[in-house]
Design an enzyme around this catalytic site. Sequence first.
Site, PDB file in Angstrom:
ATOM      1  N   GLU A   1      -8.921   2.865  -9.685  1.00  0.00           N
ATOM      2  CA  GLU A   1      -9.461   3.499 -10.896  1.00  0.00           C
ATOM      3  C   GLU A   1      -8.311   3.625 -11.864  1.00  0.00           C
ATOM      4  O   GLU A   1      -7.333   4.316 -11.576  1.00  0.00           O
ATOM      5  CB  GLU A   1     -10.023   4.870 -10.556  1.00  0.00           C
ATOM      6  CG  GLU A   1     -11.299   4.752  -9.777  1.00  0.00           C
ATOM      7  CD  GLU A   1     -12.122   6.009  -9.814  1.00  0.00           C
ATOM      8  OE1 GLU A   1     -11.605   7.051 -10.229  1.00  0.00           O
ATOM      9  OE2 GLU A   1     -13.282   5.923  -9.422  1.00  0.00           O
TER      10      GLU A   1
ATOM     11  N   CYS B   1      -8.350  10.242 -18.241  1.00  0.00           N
ATOM     12  CA  CYS B   1      -8.643   8.793 -18.255  1.00  0.00           C
ATOM     13  C   CYS B   1      -9.786   8.478 -19.193  1.00  0.00           C
ATOM     14  O   CYS B   1      -9.826   7.419 -19.804  1.00  0.00           O
ATOM     15  CB  CYS B   1      -8.962   8.307 -16.848  1.00  0.00           C
ATOM     16  SG  CYS B   1     -10.274   9.246 -16.072  1.00  0.00           S
TER      17      CYS B   1
HETATM   18  P1  NAD Z   1       0.844   5.606 -12.739  1.00  0.00           P
HETATM   19  O1  NAD Z   1       0.129   4.312 -12.562  1.00  0.00           O
HETATM   20  O2  NAD Z   1       2.160   5.599 -13.402  1.00  0.00           O
HETATM   21  O3  NAD Z   1       1.068   6.289 -11.306  1.00  0.00           O
HETATM   22  C1  NAD Z   1      -0.009   6.587 -10.441  1.00  0.00           C
HETATM   23  C2  NAD Z   1       0.518   6.654  -9.019  1.00  0.00           C
HETATM   24  O4  NAD Z   1       0.913   5.350  -8.610  1.00  0.00           O
HETATM   25  C3  NAD Z   1       1.734   7.540  -8.843  1.00  0.00           C
HETATM   26  O5  NAD Z   1       1.629   8.209  -7.624  1.00  0.00           O
HETATM   27  C4  NAD Z   1       2.881   6.528  -8.843  1.00  0.00           C
HETATM   28  O6  NAD Z   1       4.020   6.977  -8.160  1.00  0.00           O
HETATM   29  C5  NAD Z   1       2.250   5.370  -8.131  1.00  0.00           C
HETATM   30  N1  NAD Z   1       2.806   4.049  -8.427  1.00  0.00           N
HETATM   31  C6  NAD Z   1       3.357   3.598  -9.582  1.00  0.00           C
HETATM   32  N2  NAD Z   1       3.713   2.303  -9.456  1.00  0.00           N
HETATM   33  C7  NAD Z   1       3.376   1.922  -8.210  1.00  0.00           C
HETATM   34  C8  NAD Z   1       3.465   0.697  -7.476  1.00  0.00           C
HETATM   35  N3  NAD Z   1       4.003  -0.409  -8.006  1.00  0.00           N
HETATM   36  N4  NAD Z   1       2.986   0.667  -6.209  1.00  0.00           N
HETATM   37  C9  NAD Z   1       2.414   1.762  -5.671  1.00  0.00           C
HETATM   38  N5  NAD Z   1       2.330   2.953  -6.283  1.00  0.00           N
HETATM   39  C10 NAD Z   1       2.790   3.024  -7.558  1.00  0.00           C
HETATM   40  O7  NAD Z   1      -0.171   6.582 -13.483  1.00  0.00           O
HETATM   41  P2  NAD Z   1       0.096   8.108 -13.925  1.00  0.00           P
HETATM   42  O8  NAD Z   1       0.946   8.131 -15.142  1.00  0.00           O
HETATM   43  O9  NAD Z   1       0.480   8.931 -12.763  1.00  0.00           O
HETATM   44  O10 NAD Z   1      -1.392   8.569 -14.300  1.00  0.00           O
HETATM   45  C11 NAD Z   1      -1.988   8.414 -15.538  1.00  0.00           C
HETATM   46  C12 NAD Z   1      -2.924   7.220 -15.522  1.00  0.00           C
HETATM   47  O11 NAD Z   1      -3.970   7.433 -14.577  1.00  0.00           O
HETATM   48  C13 NAD Z   1      -3.619   7.003 -16.848  1.00  0.00           C
HETATM   49  O12 NAD Z   1      -3.612   5.629 -17.154  1.00  0.00           O
HETATM   50  C14 NAD Z   1      -5.042   7.475 -16.581  1.00  0.00           C
HETATM   51  O13 NAD Z   1      -6.013   6.899 -17.425  1.00  0.00           O
HETATM   52  C15 NAD Z   1      -5.225   7.083 -15.147  1.00  0.00           C
HETATM   53  N6  NAD Z   1      -6.330   7.819 -14.511  1.00  0.00           N
HETATM   54  C16 NAD Z   1      -7.493   7.145 -14.237  1.00  0.00           C
HETATM   55  C17 NAD Z   1      -8.578   7.837 -13.696  1.00  0.00           C
HETATM   56  C18 NAD Z   1      -9.893   7.156 -13.437  1.00  0.00           C
HETATM   57  O14 NAD Z   1     -10.775   7.773 -12.867  1.00  0.00           O
HETATM   58  N7  NAD Z   1     -10.072   5.909 -13.838  1.00  0.00           N
HETATM   59  C19 NAD Z   1      -8.445   9.199 -13.413  1.00  0.00           C
HETATM   60  C20 NAD Z   1      -7.234   9.847 -13.680  1.00  0.00           C
HETATM   61  C21 NAD Z   1      -6.169   9.131 -14.237  1.00  0.00           C
END
Ligand code: NAD
Length: 458
Positions: free
Chosen positions: A225, A259
């Site tokens: 997501e 999001c």
């Molecule tokens: P992010 O992608 O930077 O990080 C999310 C998670 O992934 C963190 O725990 C991070 O450490 C980990 N991560 C980062 N790179 C990785 C990799 N290469 N391999 C494995 N894990 C990795 O996102 P964020 O800044 O924490 O969150 C905000 C984002 O989340 C926004 O884009 C928002 O729209 C999205 N979001 C989506 C939903 C939905 O339901 N679609 C809900 C909430 C947030």
Amino acid sequence: MLRPVNPTTGEPLEPIPCTPLEEIPDRISAARRAQPAWDDLGYERRRALILAARETLRERVGAISGWVHAEMGKLPAAARGEVEAYLRGIEGDLDTMAKALVPEELPFEGGVTRVHHVPHGVAAIVTPWNFPVGMPLTLLVPALAAGNTVVFKPSEISTRTGLAVADAFRAHLPEGVLQVVAGADAEGAALVSAEVDLIAFIGSREGGKKILEAASRRAARVLLEMGGKDAMVVASDANLDAAAAFATRGSFSNAGQVCCSVERIYVEAHAEGAFLEKLLSETRKVVVGEAPALTEAGKTPPLCIGPLASEQQLHHVERNVQEAVRMGARLLAGGRRRGDRGNHFEPTVLAGVRGDMAIMREETFGPVACVQSVASIEEGIRLANDTRYGLTATLWTGDEARGRQIALRLEAGCIGVNRSFGGAHDMPWAGTKESGYGHTRGVSGMRHFLQPRSVTTR
Ligand code: NAD
């Protein structure tokens, strides 16, 4: 070592040691050893243990929402509201999982095929910080209820909140069923590249695509997501009060760090002036920081917003607003950082934006409402679809019947006509295009935590 910073004060929080990369495979092995017995327990007993964990989370709501506030800045009342709302949703998710687990019987001439739904094995769960309790629960509950064991990595920004959620589960679950990894991208990458069977991720589009790449090497099952760039299309005959109220909540709630925030607003030219006036009047009511202690009886309390979760996020929002203004957008409200402590940003309204500005193409994830006028609803829909994202969208029109007809032309997973896109509890929460890969919620969402295993007999 993770070095978190309190986004409200700018003060450092206690550092948190990362899980050493070489220990991650051991956590996965421990989860794998625990999985057959967890599956054998059966759904009803797993459900009872998850509900016991929910009670523990309820007892600890004060401490957990305190961590939410300290780590990502959500105001205390909103932090508590998040925890309570997601705890209320657990039972509904468990009921939906019960439906997803019922085998289907497919009789045919030569016998009968029974399609069972069995867990994948070990699930890696990786979550963001913007709903630091809600997002983990959205994935942990179905993954565990399905009979998977889990290795969970919360966001580096909200690690203590994530650990507190995991502790409440671990107080009730058998040894090994829920493992935790603390860390940032490197630990996340190590976890999703290791021997896990399912990767369930909520986070940015960029993070999701990296995970998809890592998963492809082992053909691991993936549920992503990701982010949104969600649009509102407003016809000139729409109820502009309702549309402006939705735009305000949608653009500014959680300081825009949602999001499904409203990130783009397309208004038919005839109505632009009136819509902007109403949007600005609503925006002026938004409070940065804590609400005044007392709201007059009978009055809705104002929307209050906390800081952006990180300085990096603050700079990203500032940069995109400034670029839009340089390229000709009209700044009608806000546009600046507020105060010199923490990462507060003023509720901002931009008009005259265009599709070639980063603020209309990249996810802003900040308290900014962007309004572009369009010649017709047709143009509004075309521009709303002109993006690689596709999470939610709303359409506001005085002709509800036509609205229902054309709503399906919006390329988004969850669409609202003259109301929010949110609906029935069992509605799939699905992003189209690069906003999602697989989905959660609803029986079809629960099935992502399961795989079909068919047995055919005479
Ligand atoms: P992010 O992608 O930077 O990080 C999310 C998670 O992934 C963190 O725990 C991070 O450490 C980990 N991560 C980062 N790179 C990785 C990799 N290469 N391999 C494995 N894990 C990795 O996102 P964020 O800044 O924490 O969150 C905000 C984002 O989340 C926004 O884009 C928002 O729209 C999205 N979001 C989506 C939903 C939905 O339901 N679609 C809900 C909430 C947030």
